[in-house]
Design an enzyme around this catalytic site. Structure first.
Site, PDB file in Angstrom:
ATOM      1  N   CYS A 146       0.999  -1.251  -0.183  1.00  0.00           N
ATOM      2  CA  CYS A 146       0.070  -0.120  -0.346  1.00  0.00           C
ATOM      3  C   CYS A 146       0.359   1.185   0.051  1.00  0.00           C
ATOM      4  O   CYS A 146       0.629   1.858  -0.871  1.00  0.00           O
ATOM      5  CB  CYS A 146      -0.967   0.077   1.380  1.00  0.00           C
TER       6      CYS A 146
ATOM      7  N   ARG B  39      -8.290  -4.031  -3.198  1.00  0.00           N
ATOM      8  CA  ARG B  39      -6.928  -3.644  -3.557  1.00  0.00           C
ATOM      9  C   ARG B  39      -8.116  -3.506  -5.454  1.00  0.00           C
ATOM     10  O   ARG B  39      -7.563  -4.146  -5.471  1.00  0.00           O
ATOM     11  CB  ARG B  39      -5.592  -4.038  -3.416  1.00  0.00           C
TER      12      ARG B  39
END
Length: 165
Positions: free
Chosen positions: A51, A121
C-alpha cells in the site's frame, strides 16, 4: 451493479458518498468534482509495504493524472489520524479518505470490500458525468500500478487533456 468478483463495472452510475479526508477530516467525495474524471484507489491499509508503494507511486504520477484534469482519491478503512500520519511519512498530498465508520460502507457499495475487514485493492475511474468508466481488482499483494488508470483516462478522450500547470 458489480461483476462476479463483486467490483462495480463500467457503465454503472458511481455511488455518491462523502468521507472524512486527511489531513483535517473535511468531507470529500466524487460528487464535488462533477465534470472531471475521478480516480478512486481503494487499498487495504496504511503502513503496509504494498500500500505504501502504491500510494507513493500515485503521488509521483499525480502530474500525469492532472494532465487529464483527473482527481485522485485514496480510500481505506483506516482512520483520518492514521491517514494523516501515513501521508506525512510518504509525502502523499492527494486526499486519503477514511471509510472508517461505519467500517467499509463505501468500499462495500463499490464492491471493493474484503471479508478480512479491509478494502480490496481496487481501482475505479469515474467519468465526468458520474458513471464508472473503468474498474480493476488486484490481488492484495499486487500493486496494480498506474498504466490502467492512464489508459482509462485516455479512453475518456484526449480532448480532456489540459496543459501542464
Amino acid at each position: 451493479m458489480s461483476d462476479p468478483n463483486g467490483l462495480i463495472t463500467p457503465g454503472q452510475v458511481a455511488p455518491g458518498f462523502t468521507l472524512p479526508a486527511s489531513p483535517d477530516g473535511r468531507e470529500v467525495g466524487p460528487g464535488q468534482f462533477r465534470g472531471r474524471p475521478v480516480v478512486l484507489a481503494f487499498y487495504p491499509a496504511d503502513w503496509t509495504p504494498v500500500c505504501g508503494d502504491q500510494m507513493a507511486l500515485y503521488q509521483a504520477a499525480l502530474p500525469e493524472l492532472e494532465r487529464y484534469d483527473a482527481v485522485l482519491l485514496g480510500i481505506s478503512v483506516d482512520s483520518v489520524d492514521s491517514h494523516r500520519a501515513f501521508a506525512e511519512s510518504r509525502g502523499i498530498r492527494f486526499p486519503l479518505l477514511a471509510d472508517f465508520e461505519p467500517k467499509g460502507e463505501v468500499s462495500r457499495r463499490y464492491g471493493a470490500y474484503a471479508p478480512r475487514g479491509q478494502s480490496d485493492r481496487a481501482l475505479v475511474v469515474i467519468d465526468p458525468d458520474g458513471r464508472v468508466a473503468w474498474s480493476h481488482l488486484s490481488p492484495p499483494e499486487v500493486n496494480p500500478g498506474v498504466d490502467g488508470i492512464l489508459d482509462a483516462l485516455e479512453q475518456l478522450g484526449t480532448d480532456r487533456r489540459v496543459s501542464a500547470r
